[in-house]
Design an enzyme around this catalytic site. Structure first.
Site, PDB file in Angstrom:
ATOM      1  N   GLY A  55       0.867  -1.307   0.111  1.00  0.00           N
ATOM      2  CA  GLY A  55       0.034  -0.166  -0.006  1.00  0.00           C
ATOM      3  C   GLY A  55       0.811   1.197  -0.140  1.00  0.00           C
ATOM      4  N   GLY A  57       1.190   5.407   1.562  1.00  0.00           N
ATOM      5  CA  GLY A  57       1.020   5.944   2.851  1.00  0.00           C
ATOM      6  C   GLY A  57       2.430   5.332   3.746  1.00  0.00           C
ATOM      7  CG  HIS A 220      -1.461  -0.755   7.254  1.00  0.00           C
ATOM      8  ND1 HIS A 220      -0.907  -1.922   7.652  1.00  0.00           N
ATOM      9  CD2 HIS A 220      -1.091  -0.719   5.960  1.00  0.00           C
ATOM     10  CE1 HIS A 220      -0.164  -2.385   6.596  1.00  0.00           C
ATOM     11  NE2 HIS A 220      -0.102  -1.609   5.491  1.00  0.00           N
ATOM     12  CG  ASP A 400      10.096  33.496  24.090  1.00  0.00           C
ATOM     13  OD1 ASP A 400      10.395  34.636  24.329  1.00  0.00           O
ATOM     14  OD2 ASP A 400      11.025  32.684  23.711  1.00  0.00           O
ATOM     15  N   GLY A 401       7.607  35.541  26.201  1.00  0.00           N
ATOM     16  CA  GLY A 401       7.102  35.848  27.556  1.00  0.00           C
ATOM     17  C   GLY A 401       8.146  35.357  28.475  1.00  0.00           C
ATOM     18  CB  CYS A 403      11.735  39.724  28.264  1.00  0.00           C
ATOM     19  SG  CYS A 403      12.830  41.109  28.005  1.00  0.00           S
ATOM     20  CB  THR A 493      15.089  46.369  19.270  1.00  0.00           C
ATOM     21  OG1 THR A 493      15.774  47.367  18.783  1.00  0.00           O
ATOM     22  CG2 THR A 493      14.272  45.491  17.761  1.00  0.00           C
ATOM     23  CG  MET A 494      18.237  45.689  22.759  1.00  0.00           C
ATOM     24  SD  MET A 494      18.605  44.119  23.388  1.00  0.00           S
ATOM     25  CE  MET A 494      19.639  44.484  24.652  1.00  0.00           C
ATOM     26  CG  ASP A 555      11.200  45.845  22.623  1.00  0.00           C
ATOM     27  OD1 ASP A 555      10.775  44.806  22.193  1.00  0.00           O
ATOM     28  OD2 ASP A 555      12.278  46.049  22.935  1.00  0.00           O
TER      29      ASP A 555
END
Length: 570
Positions: A55, A57, A220, A400-401, A403, A493-494, A555
């Site tokens: 088959g 897949g 399968h 992404d929280g 910093c 940014t910084m 920021d």
């Protein structure tokens, strides 16, 4: 119904083969059939031809194993369905007419495949073709396999390889059949999955709870032998190997210390390569601990069940001849092209490079300013630790929280460093030392950006302590950040805070300027610039991937920099 990237559901098996052939000059389709053959069929004259299939897949199986030194051709069915008798017969006739000295069909042990390949074999024999069939059943899942016997799964690719190397070396059909059947007897495979799979246009074949994994399932999406809570990779591998070699399991593989094996770590389709590497390392370690020699290890995607997030382990007991056949060259695109040699977790490491001797000016010296430096750094560190939650919150909108965590980690690293030794009071040495601490401990892109800034700034301060030197240092640091970070003022940014402060520090070049006053103005300017990033569109950094309408706050990097400058001034 799960999402699939196909053109049409009904045409997906044909389209996948067409794509493979389009990209591989060594392959050809057989007109009117879902059959892929080696382009150079004339090369088969006088040699044994090898045909396999099943088959679709399971890509890259089976067409990925067509090539010199492996299969002559394959016959593909629809997804998870056996190919038709007519197509198998057409493939047999095509290689017989090209002058093959006998044909071996390598078939995975599934009723549909056995029936269709078997029927085609009987018809070809009636036409006078010398054709035989080897059925591979390498699955170690079931302790007492029923009448249907063991399923044929990923170990089949090792049979393709052994047969292909023998045929390429000119072996007879009798010899190939005998050796391949012997190899198939000393081989076992077991699968483990974290998810089901789904045929295009259909719902998943079964459901697994968030915290479950299934052992011993087929390719399968058929059920396995047992479900269990998710285990860490090393324990999962240990469980798999224990099941595969358990003597009370009728389909086990006998492994004794001192045995040599070829190991295949196969991605069932949807596992990340990261996880596959972890599983491979665990498998090698686990086998080594049992005193097994892993003559070769193949790690990759060899035989899949569509997008199933799982892995199978195959072990084949080998002698020197089998290893030679596994090592023989092949042009089949799905066979890994790796340096031959055993697998081991005990490889010697390259020794770490020796650091060059320190230049005399790099010697850190403690001076009268050390206490003041310590006071300033402590203030900076406590400011960053206090701001952790605020910075994380600001970062959640665009990144992404983390910093706040990253800056707090930097602060803790600096405090740790100061406890271990008093900081130097010479500006260049101080900034260089801080750069080293941050590069090693801070992590994230901020760590590197601060490291770049401080390293470049330190260069400007060598042997200088006049006020204008600090303006030069600030400019040098910003220039280095821009060169490697790619951001410019106004990109949110910084750098925005730093740039604003640097513009004000240029007043230090004026004769008779009051450094403290200028520093205070620079801090104010940095704070205003940080606040202004609230209304800017992100042009660099992770936030630049997010629509600006969603960034309604300043920021976090710019806010952190302004806070650091403020703490220095206090």
């Amino acid at each position: 119904v799960p999402k699939k990237l196909v053109t049409t559901v009904s045409g997906c098996a044909d389209d996948a083969l067409a794509g493979l052939v389009a990209c591989n000059p060594g392959l050809r389709m057989l007109q009117g059939h879902r059959v892929v053959l080696q382009a150079d069929l004339l090369a088969i004259r006088g040699r044994v031809a090898l045909l396999s299939g099943g088959g679709s897949g399971h890509e890259p199986a089976h067409a990925g194993y067509v090539g010199k030194g492996m299969l002559t051709g394959v016959v593909a069915g629809a997804v998870f369905a056996s190919p038709s008798v007519g197509s198998v017969l057409a493939a047999i006739r095509a290689v017989a007419q090209a002058g093959a000295a006998g044909i071996l069909l390598i078939v995975k042990n599934y009723t549909g495949d056995r029936l269709n390949f078997g029927m085609a074999l009987e018809r070809a024999r009636a036409e006078g073709v010398d054709v035989r069939m080897v059925v591979v059943g390498d699955d170690c899942a079931f302790a007492s396999p029923g009448k249907a016997g063991r399923r044929g799964i990923c170990g089949t690719i090792l049979i393709h390889k052994v047969a292909g190397a023998l045929a390429e070396a000119g072996a007879s059909l009798d010899e190939i059949e005998k050796k391949v059947m012997a190899a198939a007897k000393v081989m076992g495979t077991l699968g483990l999955s974290l998810s089901p799979c789904s045929i295009p246009g259909s719902k998943p074949s079964f459901q697994l709870a968030e915290d479950e994994m299934e052992l011993g399932l087929g390719i399968h999406g058929e059920a396995g032998v047992r479900r269990m809570k998710i285990l860490p990779a090393d324990m999962a591998v240990e469980t798999m190997l224990r099941h595969m070699t358990d003597q009370s399991n009728a389909s086990h593989l006998s492994l004794t210390p001192g045995s040599s094996v070829v190991l295949v770590v196969n991605n069932l389709g949807g596992l990340s390569c990261l996880e596959l590497g972890i599983v491979a390392g665990a498998a090698v370690r686990c086998l080594e601990n049992r005193g097994i020699c892993i003559a070769r290890a193949l790690v990759g995607t060899f035989m899949t069940a569509l997008e199933m997030a799982g892995v199978s382990l195959t072990l084949m007991l080998v002698d020197e001849e089998l290893v030679r056949l596994i090592d023989a060259k092949t042009t089949a695109m799905a066979w890994p092209n790796i340096l031959v040699g055993p697998a081991t977790t005990r490889r010697e490491e390259v020794p770490a490079p020796i650091e060059g001797p320190r230049k005399p000016q790099d010697e850190t010296r403690i001076g009268p300013g050390t206490a003041r430096v310590e006071r300033v750094l402590q203030r900076v560190c406590s400011t960053l630790v206090e701001m952790k939650d605020k910075l994380n919150e600001l970062d959640r909108g665009a990144g992404d929280g983390d910093c706040g965590h990253t800056h707090a980690r930097a602060a803790q690293a600096i405090q740790e460093w100061m406890r271990s030794q008093p900081p130097p009071d010479a500006p260049a040495q101080l900034l260089s030392a801080l750069a080293d601490v941050l590069l090693e401990q801070m992590g994230g892109s901020s760590g590197v950006l601060y490291g770049l800034f401080l390293t470049a700034a330190a260069q400007s301060l060598h042997g200088r302590s006049d006020s204008p030197a600090w303006a030069d240092a600030m400019d040098a640091g910003i220039e280095a950040m821009q060169r490697y970070g790619g951001a410019a003022p106004g990109d949110r940014t910084m750098l925005d805070s730093l740039f604003a402060a640097a513009q004000v520090l240029h007043f230090l070049y004026s004769p008779g300027a009051d450094p403290l006053q200028i520093l205070a103005a620079a801090v104010q300017s940095a704070e205003a610039a940080a606040e202004a990033t609230r209304h800017m569109e992100a042009g660099a950094g992770r936030a630049s991937y997010i629509r600006s309408s969603r960034l309604e706050q300043p920021d976090p990097g710019a806010v952190a920099v302004a806070a650091v400058l403020g703490a220095v001034l206090e």
